[in-house]
Enzyme design. Structure first.
Site, PDB file in Angstrom:
ATOM      1  N   ASP A  88       0.822  -1.217   0.000  1.00  0.00           N
ATOM      2  CA  ASP A  88       0.000   0.000   0.000  1.00  0.00           C
ATOM      3  C   ASP A  88       0.855   1.264   0.000  1.00  0.00           C
ATOM      4  OD1 ASP A  88       0.465   0.728   2.970  1.00  0.00           O
ATOM      5  OD2 ASP A  88      -0.278  -1.325   3.074  1.00  0.00           O
ATOM      6  N   ASP A 139       7.972 -13.351  -3.556  1.00  0.00           N
ATOM      7  CA  ASP A 139       7.735 -13.846  -2.203  1.00  0.00           C
ATOM      8  C   ASP A 139       8.990 -13.557  -1.377  1.00  0.00           C
ATOM      9  OD1 ASP A 139       7.261 -15.233   0.097  1.00  0.00           O
ATOM     10  OD2 ASP A 139       6.667 -17.106  -0.891  1.00  0.00           O
ATOM     11  N   ASP A 157       6.249  -5.582   7.076  1.00  0.00           N
ATOM     12  CA  ASP A 157       4.943  -4.916   7.032  1.00  0.00           C
ATOM     13  C   ASP A 157       3.961  -5.901   6.404  1.00  0.00           C
ATOM     14  OD1 ASP A 157       2.852  -3.154   6.815  1.00  0.00           O
ATOM     15  OD2 ASP A 157       3.807  -1.849   5.348  1.00  0.00           O
ATOM     16  N   ASP A 160      -1.630 -10.788   8.354  1.00  0.00           N
ATOM     17  CA  ASP A 160      -1.661 -11.723   9.485  1.00  0.00           C
ATOM     18  C   ASP A 160      -0.986 -13.033   9.083  1.00  0.00           C
ATOM     19  OD1 ASP A 160      -3.179  -9.878  10.852  1.00  0.00           O
ATOM     20  OD2 ASP A 160      -5.090 -10.826  10.412  1.00  0.00           O
TER      21      ASP A 160
END
Ligand code: AG3
Length: 285
Positions: A88, A139, A157, A160
């Site tokens: 984001d 990844d 960052d 969950d």
């Protein structure tokens, strides 16, 4: 007719955070996860991944300032920063406020999160095109394996410990993250809610303690996350947290919304129930 539509993120089917929805701005399925952006009455535009609140326009500052400024101020001269996840862009925006930073590598598994954030959350994603930012769509579990002695600061960052994020919460991953740090390097990770996610919080902290010699959780509110009370953990191979450059901290606190030196002075204060939680042998139910 005016519809009364609410979004609820349920946590373990026991509690939830509810937001009144003004509209759905985007809904899509990427290769990795479901991505939605909803507009909400109370918190503005909100990014959801697999139905979980990742960030909102109104409360993102708590999270992004805490994950960035606490570790960066602890390093005497942070030049190379790795952000894991963070598509984001909120963490990138805060890290760029540190003038010593020359390069930020953003290792995000899902390019669609970046594209959607740029389009719908420009106040958060505003700095993703900065020339200091190098984006790797990969990844991080794989990316970090062969990076040794590369970064001054690593920031995890992540989402969950579920879905695409699960590999970012293992002893092996934390060991590789540690080894990717240069001497004096520091790391901070988002480490879940110490009230709503006690099992995860305790497990992550015990894994970090196996890998790093300094492990210090710190806390702040994030109203739209489970428990509305969140944690990050500072880790290093020996360096204690602290403010290396008080002039910089003084300059930052003129424009930050949560961080200031008074907040900093108590940020590592651990509430008694959290001390007990971490000391107890018992697994949390
Ligand atoms: N990282 C997500 C924190 C986890 C929130 N969990 C939840 N809502 N169940 C935030 C990314 C912001 N850059």
């Amino acid at each position: 007719m005016v519809l009364d539509v609410w979004f609820t993120e349920k946590h373990e089917d026991k509690q939830g955070i509810s937001l009144k929805v003004k509209g759905i701005l985007y809904s899509g399925q990427s290769e990795f996860q479901k991505i939605d952006v909803i507009d909400t009455e109370a918190y503005g535009k909100t990014l959801l991944l697999d139905g979980l609140v990742m960030t909102t326009e109104k409360d993102e500052f708590f999270y992004h300032e805490m994950i960035s400024h606490i570790p960066l101020l602890a390093h005497p001269n942070p030049e190379k920063v790795l952000i894991i996840g963070g598509g984001d862009g909120g963490t990138v925006r805060e890290v760029l406020r540190h003038p010593s930073v020359k390069e930020i590598v953003l290792c995000e598994i899902d390019g669609a999160v970046i594209d959607v954030s740029k389009q719908y959350l420009p106040s958060i994603a505003c700095c993703l095109d900065d020339p200091k930012v190098k984006i790797h769509l990969e990844d991080a579990v794989k990316y970090i394996k062969d990076k040794k002695n590369c970064f001054d600061v690593v920031l995890i960052d992540s989402t969950d410990p579920l879905g695409p994020g699960v590999g970012l919460f293992t002893e092996e991953f934390y060991t590789n993250a540690r080894d990717s740090l240069m001497e004096n390097g520091v790391m901070a990770a988002q480490t879940e809610s110490p009230i709503a996610c006690q099992k995860e919080f305790k497990l992550i902290n015990s894994l970090l303690n196996k890998v790093f010699s300094v492990v210090k959780p710190y806390f702040a509110p994030v109203p739209t996350y489970p428990g509305s009370y969140w944690s990050w953990t500072f880790c290093s191979g020996g360096g204690q947290p602290g403010i290396c450059d008080d002039n910089l901290a003084a300059k930052l606190e003129k424009s930050t919304k949560y961080f200031n030196r008074e907040i900093y002075s108590a940020v590592f204060a651990v509430p008694n129930y959290v001390k007990q939680l971490m000391a107890s042998e018992e697994a949390v139910k």
